[in-house]
Design a protein around this motif. Structure first.
Motif, PDB file in Angstrom:
ATOM      1  N   SER A  62       3.455   5.967  12.780  1.00  0.00           N
ATOM      2  CA  SER A  62       3.666   7.079  11.847  1.00  0.00           C
ATOM      3  C   SER A  62       4.578   6.662  10.695  1.00  0.00           C
ATOM      4  O   SER A  62       4.336   7.037   9.535  1.00  0.00           O
ATOM      5  CB  SER A  62       4.274   8.276  12.578  1.00  0.00           C
ATOM      6  N   ALA A  63       5.618   5.902  10.995  1.00  0.00           N
ATOM      7  CA  ALA A  63       6.524   5.436   9.940  1.00  0.00           C
ATOM      8  C   ALA A  63       5.794   4.548   8.939  1.00  0.00           C
ATOM      9  O   ALA A  63       5.966   4.695   7.719  1.00  0.00           O
ATOM     10  CB  ALA A  63       7.706   4.693  10.559  1.00  0.00           C
ATOM     11  N   TRP A  64       4.947   3.638   9.443  1.00  0.00           N
ATOM     12  CA  TRP A  64       4.185   2.784   8.530  1.00  0.00           C
ATOM     13  C   TRP A  64       3.152   3.582   7.747  1.00  0.00           C
ATOM     14  O   TRP A  64       2.848   3.250   6.596  1.00  0.00           O
ATOM     15  CB  TRP A  64       3.541   1.625   9.278  1.00  0.00           C
ATOM     16  N   THR A  65       2.623   4.637   8.340  1.00  0.00           N
ATOM     17  CA  THR A  65       1.680   5.490   7.619  1.00  0.00           C
ATOM     18  C   THR A  65       2.385   6.206   6.471  1.00  0.00           C
ATOM     19  O   THR A  65       1.845   6.298   5.353  1.00  0.00           O
ATOM     20  CB  THR A  65       1.035   6.510   8.587  1.00  0.00           C
ATOM     21  N   VAL A  66       3.585   6.701   6.712  1.00  0.00           N
ATOM     22  CA  VAL A  66       4.369   7.336   5.640  1.00  0.00           C
ATOM     23  C   VAL A  66       4.684   6.314   4.545  1.00  0.00           C
ATOM     24  O   VAL A  66       4.600   6.621   3.347  1.00  0.00           O
ATOM     25  CB  VAL A  66       5.658   7.977   6.209  1.00  0.00           C
ATOM     26  N   TYR A  67       5.029   5.102   4.943  1.00  0.00           N
ATOM     27  CA  TYR A  67       5.269   4.035   3.972  1.00  0.00           C
ATOM     28  C   TYR A  67       4.031   3.849   3.085  1.00  0.00           C
ATOM     29  O   TYR A  67       4.146   3.754   1.859  1.00  0.00           O
ATOM     30  CB  TYR A  67       5.612   2.733   4.700  1.00  0.00           C
ATOM     31  N   LEU A  68       2.857   3.802   3.716  1.00  0.00           N
ATOM     32  CA  LEU A  68       1.624   3.632   2.935  1.00  0.00           C
ATOM     33  C   LEU A  68       1.357   4.817   2.020  1.00  0.00           C
ATOM     34  O   LEU A  68       0.903   4.645   0.879  1.00  0.00           O
ATOM     35  CB  LEU A  68       0.435   3.420   3.866  1.00  0.00           C
ATOM     36  N   LEU A  69       1.625   6.023   2.512  1.00  0.00           N
ATOM     37  CA  LEU A  69       1.412   7.222   1.695  1.00  0.00           C
ATOM     38  C   LEU A  69       2.288   7.227   0.446  1.00  0.00           C
ATOM     39  O   LEU A  69       1.902   7.801  -0.578  1.00  0.00           O
ATOM     40  CB  LEU A  69       1.690   8.477   2.516  1.00  0.00           C
ATOM     41  N   ILE A  70       3.430   6.585   0.527  1.00  0.00           N
ATOM     42  CA  ILE A  70       4.326   6.517  -0.629  1.00  0.00           C
ATOM     43  C   ILE A  70       4.022   5.309  -1.496  1.00  0.00           C
ATOM     44  O   ILE A  70       3.927   5.407  -2.723  1.00  0.00           O
ATOM     45  CB  ILE A  70       5.805   6.494  -0.162  1.00  0.00           C
ATOM     46  N   MET A  71       3.851   4.150  -0.881  1.00  0.00           N
ATOM     47  CA  MET A  71       3.763   2.904  -1.637  1.00  0.00           C
ATOM     48  C   MET A  71       2.420   2.662  -2.318  1.00  0.00           C
ATOM     49  O   MET A  71       2.383   2.119  -3.424  1.00  0.00           O
ATOM     50  CB  MET A  71       4.106   1.719  -0.737  1.00  0.00           C
ATOM     51  N   VAL A  72       1.338   3.033  -1.692  1.00  0.00           N
ATOM     52  CA  VAL A  72       0.035   2.768  -2.319  1.00  0.00           C
ATOM     53  C   VAL A  72      -0.111   3.518  -3.635  1.00  0.00           C
ATOM     54  O   VAL A  72      -0.439   2.902  -4.673  1.00  0.00           O
ATOM     55  CB  VAL A  72      -1.123   3.068  -1.337  1.00  0.00           C
ATOM     56  N   PRO A  73       0.137   4.826  -3.673  1.00  0.00           N
ATOM     57  CA  PRO A  73       0.051   5.496  -4.985  1.00  0.00           C
ATOM     58  C   PRO A  73       1.077   4.974  -5.998  1.00  0.00           C
ATOM     59  O   PRO A  73       0.778   4.863  -7.189  1.00  0.00           O
ATOM     60  CB  PRO A  73       0.322   6.971  -4.666  1.00  0.00           C
ATOM     61  N   THR A  74       2.270   4.624  -5.506  1.00  0.00           N
ATOM     62  CA  THR A  74       3.304   4.100  -6.400  1.00  0.00           C
ATOM     63  C   THR A  74       2.873   2.770  -6.997  1.00  0.00           C
ATOM     64  O   THR A  74       3.015   2.543  -8.212  1.00  0.00           O
ATOM     65  CB  THR A  74       4.640   3.926  -5.638  1.00  0.00           C
ATOM     66  N   GLN A  75       2.334   1.881  -6.180  1.00  0.00           N
ATOM     67  CA  GLN A  75       1.875   0.585  -6.676  1.00  0.00           C
ATOM     68  C   GLN A  75       0.718   0.751  -7.661  1.00  0.00           C
ATOM     69  O   GLN A  75       0.645   0.049  -8.665  1.00  0.00           O
ATOM     70  CB  GLN A  75       1.447  -0.307  -5.518  1.00  0.00           C
ATOM     71  N   LEU A  76      -0.182   1.684  -7.378  1.00  0.00           N
ATOM     72  CA  LEU A  76      -1.319   1.896  -8.277  1.00  0.00           C
ATOM     73  C   LEU A  76      -0.889   2.557  -9.576  1.00  0.00           C
ATOM     74  O   LEU A  76      -1.374   2.199 -10.659  1.00  0.00           O
ATOM     75  CB  LEU A  76      -2.388   2.732  -7.583  1.00  0.00           C
ATOM     76  N   ALA A  77      -0.002   3.530  -9.500  1.00  0.00           N
ATOM     77  CA  ALA A  77       0.402   4.275 -10.694  1.00  0.00           C
ATOM     78  C   ALA A  77       1.252   3.431 -11.640  1.00  0.00           C
ATOM     79  O   ALA A  77       1.096   3.522 -12.867  1.00  0.00           O
ATOM     80  CB  ALA A  77       1.171   5.532 -10.289  1.00  0.00           C
ATOM     81  N   PHE A  78       2.141   2.627 -11.098  1.00  0.00           N
ATOM     82  CA  PHE A  78       3.068   1.882 -11.943  1.00  0.00           C
ATOM     83  C   PHE A  78       2.716   0.407 -12.056  1.00  0.00           C
ATOM     84  O   PHE A  78       3.461  -0.361 -12.647  1.00  0.00           O
ATOM     85  CB  PHE A  78       4.499   2.042 -11.421  1.00  0.00           C
ATOM     86  N   ASP A  79       1.604   0.006 -11.484  1.00  0.00           N
ATOM     87  CA  ASP A  79       1.129  -1.379 -11.543  1.00  0.00           C
ATOM     88  C   ASP A  79       2.248  -2.359 -11.197  1.00  0.00           C
ATOM     89  O   ASP A  79       2.563  -3.284 -11.946  1.00  0.00           O
ATOM     90  CB  ASP A  79       0.541  -1.673 -12.929  1.00  0.00           C
ATOM     91  N   LEU A  80       2.879  -2.123 -10.044  1.00  0.00           N
ATOM     92  CA  LEU A  80       3.990  -2.952  -9.597  1.00  0.00           C
ATOM     93  C   LEU A  80       3.503  -4.338  -9.215  1.00  0.00           C
ATOM     94  O   LEU A  80       2.451  -4.492  -8.592  1.00  0.00           O
ATOM     95  CB  LEU A  80       4.681  -2.313  -8.385  1.00  0.00           C
ATOM     96  N   PRO A  81       4.271  -5.374  -9.581  1.00  0.00           N
ATOM     97  CA  PRO A  81       3.896  -6.721  -9.140  1.00  0.00           C
ATOM     98  C   PRO A  81       4.140  -6.847  -7.638  1.00  0.00           C
ATOM     99  O   PRO A  81       4.983  -6.166  -7.068  1.00  0.00           O
ATOM    100  CB  PRO A  81       4.834  -7.626  -9.934  1.00  0.00           C
TER     101      PRO A  81
END
Length: 156
Positions: A62-81
């Motif tokens: 569940s913790a890793w799922t929450v991490y994915l729910l936050i990080m995937v949109p963040t990486q896509l929206a801000f084009d993080l390296p």
């Protein structure tokens, strides 16, 4: 010693059929203990769905799922390296979700009247319900794309 002597003298006073019945009952009781030990050895590696180890594992997933729910949109929206930390975290997430498939195959099946600890029942049920979505979701698509892009250059 005297207790055993009185038990043995009590058995010898029984009729022949009663002695045979007592012997068979003792054999079956011993056999039942062996089956129970064997079953317990098999069950040792099967997680109870409401057990502490299984709940801890569910908390990790569940913790890793929450991490994915936050990080995937963040990486896509801000084009993080892709930093070394994000690369390592993504690798841990991929491994965790693959291990979750293994855990699912080793978790007892809840039935109406209890639990089934038989691996065949567990596998049959998991393969017919959540295995395909779990496999597709845990497949490391980004790793395959990176490998392909690394060998072939750009996709354009």
């Amino acid at each position: 010693f005297f207790a055993w002597k009185s038990i043995l003298s009590g058995i010898s006073s029984l009729g022949r059929q009663e002695q045979v019945d007592l012997h068979v009952a003792g054999f079956l009781k011993t056999r039942a203990k062996k089956i129970t030990k064997r079953t317990k050895q098999r069950m040792r590696w099967i997680l109870h769905p409401m057990g502490t180890r299984r709940r801890r594992w569910d908390a990790v997933v569940s913790a890793w799922t929450v991490y994915l729910l936050i990080m995937v949109p963040t990486q896509l929206a801000f084009d993080l390296p892709l930093s070394p930390f994000l690369f390592a975290a993504d690798l841990v997430v991929d491994v965790t979700f693959v291990l979750d498939i293994v855990v699912q195959f080793n978790t007892a099946l809840k039935l109406e009247d209890g639990y089934s600890f038989k691996r065949s029942d567990i596998a049959r049920h998991y393969l017919s319900t959540w295995f395909a979505p779990d496999f597709i979701a845990s497949f490391p698509t980004d790793r395959v794309v990176m490998l392909y892009a690394g060998h072939r250059g750009n996709f354009s």
